[in-house]
Design a protein around this motif. Structure first.
Motif, PDB file in Angstrom:
ATOM      1  N   VAL A  32     -34.402  30.911  10.432  1.00 24.42           N
ATOM      2  CA  VAL A  32     -33.798  29.849   9.618  1.00 24.42           C
ATOM      3  C   VAL A  32     -33.260  28.771  10.546  1.00 24.42           C
ATOM      4  O   VAL A  32     -32.554  29.074  11.501  1.00 24.42           O
ATOM      5  CB  VAL A  32     -32.644  30.386   8.737  1.00 24.42           C
ATOM      6  N   VAL A  33     -33.607  27.525  10.279  1.00 20.33           N
ATOM      7  CA  VAL A  33     -33.067  26.402  11.041  1.00 20.33           C
ATOM      8  C   VAL A  33     -32.402  25.424  10.085  1.00 20.33           C
ATOM      9  O   VAL A  33     -32.653  25.428   8.892  1.00 20.33           O
ATOM     10  CB  VAL A  33     -34.158  25.657  11.858  1.00 20.33           C
ATOM     11  N   GLY A  34     -31.557  24.590  10.646  1.00 19.22           N
ATOM     12  CA  GLY A  34     -30.901  23.564   9.858  1.00 19.22           C
ATOM     13  C   GLY A  34     -30.701  22.327  10.693  1.00 19.22           C
ATOM     14  O   GLY A  34     -30.843  22.356  11.923  1.00 19.22           O
ATOM     15  N   LEU A  35     -30.367  21.248  10.022  1.00 19.02           N
ATOM     16  CA  LEU A  35     -30.055  19.993  10.693  1.00 19.02           C
ATOM     17  C   LEU A  35     -28.634  19.603  10.350  1.00 19.02           C
ATOM     18  O   LEU A  35     -28.228  19.665   9.188  1.00 19.02           O
ATOM     19  CB  LEU A  35     -30.997  18.869  10.240  1.00 19.02           C
ATOM     20  N   ARG A  36     -27.869  19.205  11.343  1.00 19.43           N
ATOM     21  CA  ARG A  36     -26.545  18.653  11.104  1.00 19.43           C
ATOM     22  C   ARG A  36     -26.679  17.157  11.293  1.00 19.43           C
ATOM     23  O   ARG A  36     -26.892  16.670  12.401  1.00 19.43           O
ATOM     24  CB  ARG A  36     -25.526  19.241  12.072  1.00 19.43           C
ATOM     25  N   LEU A  37     -26.562  16.419  10.194  1.00 23.49           N
ATOM     26  CA  LEU A  37     -26.747  14.971  10.220  1.00 23.49           C
ATOM     27  C   LEU A  37     -25.409  14.285  10.451  1.00 23.49           C
ATOM     28  O   LEU A  37     -24.363  14.795  10.051  1.00 23.49           O
ATOM     29  CB  LEU A  37     -27.354  14.503   8.895  1.00 23.49           C
ATOM     30  N   PRO A  38     -25.448  13.122  11.084  1.00 22.05           N
ATOM     31  CA  PRO A  38     -24.188  12.391  11.300  1.00 22.05           C
ATOM     32  C   PRO A  38     -23.613  11.922   9.966  1.00 22.05           C
ATOM     33  O   PRO A  38     -24.355  11.594   9.045  1.00 22.05           O
ATOM     34  CB  PRO A  38     -24.604  11.210  12.167  1.00 22.05           C
ATOM     35  N   GLU A  39     -22.312  11.930   9.886  1.00 25.45           N
ATOM     36  CA  GLU A  39     -21.641  11.468   8.676  1.00 25.45           C
ATOM     37  C   GLU A  39     -21.017  10.110   8.943  1.00 25.45           C
ATOM     38  O   GLU A  39     -20.512   9.855  10.025  1.00 25.45           O
ATOM     39  CB  GLU A  39     -20.555  12.452   8.253  1.00 25.45           C
ATOM     40  N   ASP A  40     -21.055   9.291   7.938  1.00 27.21           N
ATOM     41  CA  ASP A  40     -20.417   7.989   8.030  1.00 27.21           C
ATOM     42  C   ASP A  40     -18.919   8.210   7.844  1.00 27.21           C
ATOM     43  O   ASP A  40     -18.475   8.624   6.776  1.00 27.21           O
ATOM     44  CB  ASP A  40     -20.960   7.058   6.952  1.00 27.21           C
ATOM     45  N   GLU A  41     -18.124   7.949   8.862  1.00 28.71           N
ATOM     46  CA  GLU A  41     -16.696   8.250   8.802  1.00 28.71           C
ATOM     47  C   GLU A  41     -15.976   7.484   7.702  1.00 28.71           C
ATOM     48  O   GLU A  41     -15.035   7.976   7.120  1.00 28.71           O
ATOM     49  CB  GLU A  41     -16.039   7.980  10.150  1.00 28.71           C
ATOM     50  N   GLU A  42     -16.420   6.287   7.402  1.00 30.59           N
ATOM     51  CA  GLU A  42     -15.762   5.496   6.366  1.00 30.59           C
ATOM     52  C   GLU A  42     -15.969   6.102   4.983  1.00 30.59           C
ATOM     53  O   GLU A  42     -15.109   6.010   4.127  1.00 30.59           O
ATOM     54  CB  GLU A  42     -16.293   4.061   6.373  1.00 30.59           C
ATOM     55  N   GLU A  43     -17.137   6.723   4.749  1.00 31.30           N
ATOM     56  CA  GLU A  43     -17.454   7.259   3.439  1.00 31.30           C
ATOM     57  C   GLU A  43     -17.123   8.743   3.312  1.00 31.30           C
ATOM     58  O   GLU A  43     -17.268   9.309   2.244  1.00 31.30           O
ATOM     59  CB  GLU A  43     -18.942   7.048   3.144  1.00 31.30           C
ATOM     60  N   ALA A  44     -16.697   9.380   4.388  1.00 27.94           N
ATOM     61  CA  ALA A  44     -16.407  10.806   4.347  1.00 27.94           C
ATOM     62  C   ALA A  44     -15.178  11.066   3.488  1.00 27.94           C
ATOM     63  O   ALA A  44     -14.146  10.424   3.637  1.00 27.94           O
ATOM     64  CB  ALA A  44     -16.184  11.346   5.753  1.00 27.94           C
ATOM     65  N   VAL A  45     -15.313  12.037   2.580  1.00 24.24           N
ATOM     66  CA  VAL A  45     -14.218  12.422   1.706  1.00 24.24           C
ATOM     67  C   VAL A  45     -13.440  13.529   2.414  1.00 24.24           C
ATOM     68  O   VAL A  45     -14.043  14.463   2.940  1.00 24.24           O
ATOM     69  CB  VAL A  45     -14.769  12.940   0.359  1.00 24.24           C
ATOM     70  N   PRO A  46     -12.113  13.420   2.436  1.00 23.28           N
ATOM     71  CA  PRO A  46     -11.327  14.468   3.094  1.00 23.28           C
ATOM     72  C   PRO A  46     -11.598  15.838   2.471  1.00 23.28           C
ATOM     73  O   PRO A  46     -11.754  15.956   1.258  1.00 23.28           O
ATOM     74  CB  PRO A  46      -9.875  14.043   2.854  1.00 23.28           C
ATOM     75  N   LEU A  47     -11.656  16.865   3.309  1.00 27.61           N
ATOM     76  CA  LEU A  47     -11.908  18.216   2.826  1.00 27.61           C
ATOM     77  C   LEU A  47     -10.641  18.814   2.222  1.00 27.61           C
ATOM     78  O   LEU A  47      -9.532  18.522   2.665  1.00 27.61           O
ATOM     79  CB  LEU A  47     -12.372  19.106   3.976  1.00 27.61           C
ATOM     80  N   THR A  48     -10.829  19.668   1.218  1.00 23.43           N
ATOM     81  CA  THR A  48      -9.699  20.393   0.648  1.00 23.43           C
ATOM     82  C   THR A  48      -9.319  21.515   1.604  1.00 23.43           C
ATOM     83  O   THR A  48     -10.060  21.842   2.528  1.00 23.43           O
ATOM     84  CB  THR A  48     -10.070  21.008  -0.716  1.00 23.43           C
ATOM     85  N   ARG A  49      -8.183  22.133   1.393  1.00 24.00           N
ATOM     86  CA  ARG A  49      -7.758  23.253   2.249  1.00 24.00           C
ATOM     87  C   ARG A  49      -8.788  24.376   2.194  1.00 24.00           C
ATOM     88  O   ARG A  49      -9.092  24.997   3.204  1.00 24.00           O
ATOM     89  CB  ARG A  49      -6.409  23.798   1.792  1.00 24.00           C
ATOM     90  N   ARG A  50      -9.316  24.632   1.009  1.00 22.55           N
ATOM     91  CA  ARG A  50     -10.317  25.696   0.854  1.00 22.55           C
ATOM     92  C   ARG A  50     -11.591  25.371   1.639  1.00 22.55           C
ATOM     93  O   ARG A  50     -12.148  26.240   2.312  1.00 22.55           O
ATOM     94  CB  ARG A  50     -10.634  25.888  -0.621  1.00 22.55           C
ATOM     95  N   GLN A  51     -12.045  24.129   1.552  1.00 22.90           N
ATOM     96  CA  GLN A  51     -13.246  23.720   2.282  1.00 22.90           C
ATOM     97  C   GLN A  51     -13.027  23.818   3.785  1.00 22.90           C
ATOM     98  O   GLN A  51     -13.911  24.251   4.517  1.00 22.90           O
ATOM     99  CB  GLN A  51     -13.650  22.298   1.903  1.00 22.90           C
TER     100      GLN A  51
END
Length: 60
Positions: A25-44
């Motif tokens: 199994v492989v995956g890709l970690r794509l860059p996130e746009d910091e301006e559009e990133a939604v803050p994670l909840t404590r659970r996340q």
């Protein structure tokens, strides 16, 4: 054998499951746009941290 994470410019290739001398199994970690990133909840945040710890312990 090559395993783990490999950076391809801003994209990271991640081997998630390795068995029998093969990457299953492989995956890709794509860059996130910091301006559009939604803050994670404590659970996340907790789930992400547990996944990181499990990956380091499991050697994936």
């Amino acid at each position: 054998m090559v395993s783990g994470e490999h950076t391809l410019d801003p994209i990271v290739l991640v081997a998630r499951s390795i068995g029998g001398g093969r990457v299953n199994v492989v995956g890709l970690r794509l860059p996130e746009d910091e301006e559009e990133a939604v803050p994670l909840t404590r659970r996340q945040k907790a789930r992400r941290k547990l996944a990181e710890i499990w990956s380091s312990v499991a050697g994936v």
